[in-house]
Motif scaffolding. Structure first.
Motif, short mmCIF file in Angstrom:
data_model
loop_
_atom_site.label_atom_id
_atom_site.label_comp_id
_atom_site.label_asym_id
_atom_site.label_seq_id
_atom_site.Cartn_x
_atom_site.Cartn_y
_atom_site.Cartn_z
N THR A 211 0.84 -1.20 0.00
CA THR A 211 0.00 0.00 0.00
C THR A 211 0.87 1.26 0.00
OG1 THR A 211 -1.53 -1.27 1.33
CG2 THR A 211 -2.00 1.06 1.13
N VAL B 18 2.49 1.67 -3.47
CA VAL B 18 1.53 2.18 -4.46
C VAL B 18 1.24 3.66 -4.19
CG1 VAL B 18 -0.85 1.99 -5.30
CG2 VAL B 18 0.48 -0.07 -4.91
N ASP C 114 3.36 7.23 -8.01
CA ASP C 114 2.12 7.50 -8.74
C ASP C 114 1.93 6.61 -9.97
OD1 ASP C 114 1.57 9.45 -6.97
OD2 ASP C 114 2.14 11.13 -8.25
N TRP D 298 0.35 2.25 -10.03
CA TRP D 298 -1.04 1.79 -10.24
C TRP D 298 -1.39 1.75 -11.73
CZ3 TRP D 298 -4.31 -0.15 -6.55
CH2 TRP D 298 -5.64 -0.33 -6.93
N CYS E 89 0.33 -1.15 -13.39
CA CYS E 89 -0.35 -2.43 -13.11
C CYS E 89 -1.61 -2.56 -13.96
CB CYS E 89 -0.70 -2.54 -11.63
SG CYS E 89 0.74 -2.85 -10.60
N GLU E 90 -2.33 -1.45 -14.15
CA GLU E 90 -3.54 -1.49 -15.01
C GLU E 90 -3.17 -1.86 -16.44
OE1 GLU E 90 -6.72 1.56 -12.93
OE2 GLU E 90 -5.50 2.30 -14.57
N THR F 147 -1.25 -8.70 -10.99
CA THR F 147 -1.66 -7.29 -10.92
C THR F 147 -3.01 -7.16 -10.19
OG1 THR F 147 -2.49 -7.54 -13.17
CG2 THR F 147 -0.37 -6.43 -12.91
N VAL G 263 -2.39 -6.84 -6.63
CA VAL G 263 -1.98 -5.48 -6.28
C VAL G 263 -3.21 -4.59 -6.10
CG1 VAL G 263 -0.71 -3.42 -7.08
CG2 VAL G 263 0.25 -5.68 -7.47
N PHE G 264 -4.21 -4.76 -7.00
CA PHE G 264 -5.43 -3.93 -6.91
C PHE G 264 -6.20 -4.20 -5.62
CE2 PHE G 264 -5.45 -4.27 -11.79
CZ PHE G 264 -4.57 -3.19 -11.89
N ASP H 226 -4.40 -1.10 -2.72
CA ASP H 226 -5.16 0.14 -2.93
C ASP H 226 -5.07 1.03 -1.68
OD1 ASP H 226 -7.02 2.13 -3.40
OD2 ASP H 226 -8.39 0.78 -4.46
N TYR I 125 -4.91 9.24 -16.63
CA TYR I 125 -3.95 9.79 -15.65
C TYR I 125 -3.21 10.99 -16.22
CZ TYR I 125 -4.86 5.37 -13.34
OH TYR I 125 -5.47 4.30 -12.74
#
Lengths: 164, 164
Positions: free
Chosen positions: A5, A8, A12, A15, A18-19, A69, A72-73, A77, B157
């Motif tokens: 956390t 992440v 910046d 995230w 990862c998306e 990933t 990670v979400f 978060d 973003y």
């Protein structure tokens, strides 16, 4: 989990990165599995399935990218706890579909004679009905996973389904 | 800017942006994701097949899959246009959005060349030359889609690219 956390929150770009990897994973998974499913359903009959089976490692790689990933979400978060995501109905249905997709793929891989028969070069027979059902289910399930995943940021908005 | 404001104020753009209906923004964005998974996914799978085929697969038969790719492109053009109209003043001022569109157009041009290459593959006198050409097109296609995908995700973003 706290370290993730913090990471992440600190970087910046992590995230969005990862998306992007999650999207690439789903493209690999849906594309390769979809191509095999469509072929089993009877599209491009002249193309022996044995050639398409070479794509299976790419599908597995895509799934692993999505899995890592995805973790990670859920765990990283900075604005939500894992429970916030895990208790969402949309997320639960998505995970149910992922499980069905995996079991479906394992049935095709290990419990169907067709998979063994079609391993031979030059095999161009039409798939039996039950195998076509597996392929159709696979297409439906993985596209639904994409749909449900994209709906996650909008909450459990199924309640609005009859609202125009 | 007036044109962008006009686009955003149209009835359909207002509905997509402001309606609470599941059929509005969430469905458009979900259709865009499903379309992308099918369009780019099948495209990537075909490219990987072209790059991996040894001994060569009868690639002329993959032409049938292109119908699904073009259908997915149509879905994405429609859903993308509606999403763009709904957020014209936000999206059309972002350089990264234009990069995305540029690389989507480039990808589609390469895709057309790839389809032509696959269709005429059987007529080529020099099979090695044909295969080499298809492999170059496959690498180009994978690269342009990857850049389009990254640029597309980064439109969410803008602060990451242009500071807070």
């Amino acid at each position: 989990m706290q370290a993730l956390t913090t990471l992440v929150g600190h970087y910046d770009w992590l995230w969005p990165l990862c998306e992007i990897i999650h999207f690439m994973g789903l493209i690999l998974l849906v594309g390769t599995v979809g191509l095999i499913d469509l072929r089993v359903l009877g599209i491009a009959r002249q193309l022996p399935l044995v050639f398409l089976y070479r794509l299976v490692p790419w599908a597995i790689f895509g799934f692993i990218l999505c899995l890592l990933t995805g973790l990670v979400f859920i765990l990283g978060d900075p604005f939500k706890t894992p429970m916030d995501t895990l208790t969402k109905l949309t997320f639960q249905i998505k995970m149910l579909f992922v499980a069905v997709g995996l079991i479906n793929a394992l049935i095709f891989e290990y419990y169907s004679d067709f998979r063994q028969l079609s391993q031979v070069e030059g095999f161009n027979d039409e798939a039996p009905k039950k195998i076509k059902i597996i392929a159709g289910t696979s297409l439906f399930v993985w596209l639904s996973v994409v749909y449900l995943g994209r709906m996650l940021p909008y909450g459990d908005s199924f309640y609005f389904i009859f609202y125009w | 800017m007036e044109v962008l404001n006009f686009l955003e104020s149209t009835a359909v753009a207002t509905w997509v942006r402001e309606s609470l209906s599941l059929w509005a923004f969430p469905t458009m964005i979900a259709l865009h994701a499903i379309g992308m998974a099918v369009l780019v996914g099948l495209n990537v799978a075909i490219c990987l097949l072209l790059l991996s085929s040894k001994p060569r697969a009868p690639m002329a038969s993959v032409q049938t899959f292109f119908w699904f790719i073009w259908l997915a492109l149509a879905v994405n053009v429609v859903s993308g246009t509606l999403l763009l109209m709904a957020n014209a003043t936000e999206l059309l001022v972002l350089p990264v959005f234009y990069i995305k569109i540029l690389f989507v157009i480039l990808s589609v041009i390469v895709l057309l060349k790839l389809q032509q290459g696959v269709a005429t593959e059987v007529n080529y006198a020099d099979a090695d030359l044909s295969q080499k050409r298809l492999r170059i097109l496959s690498v180009m296609c994978l690269s342009t889609w990857m850049i389009a995908l990254v640029a597309g995700r980064l439109t969410a973003y803008p602060m990451l690219l242009f500071g807070h």
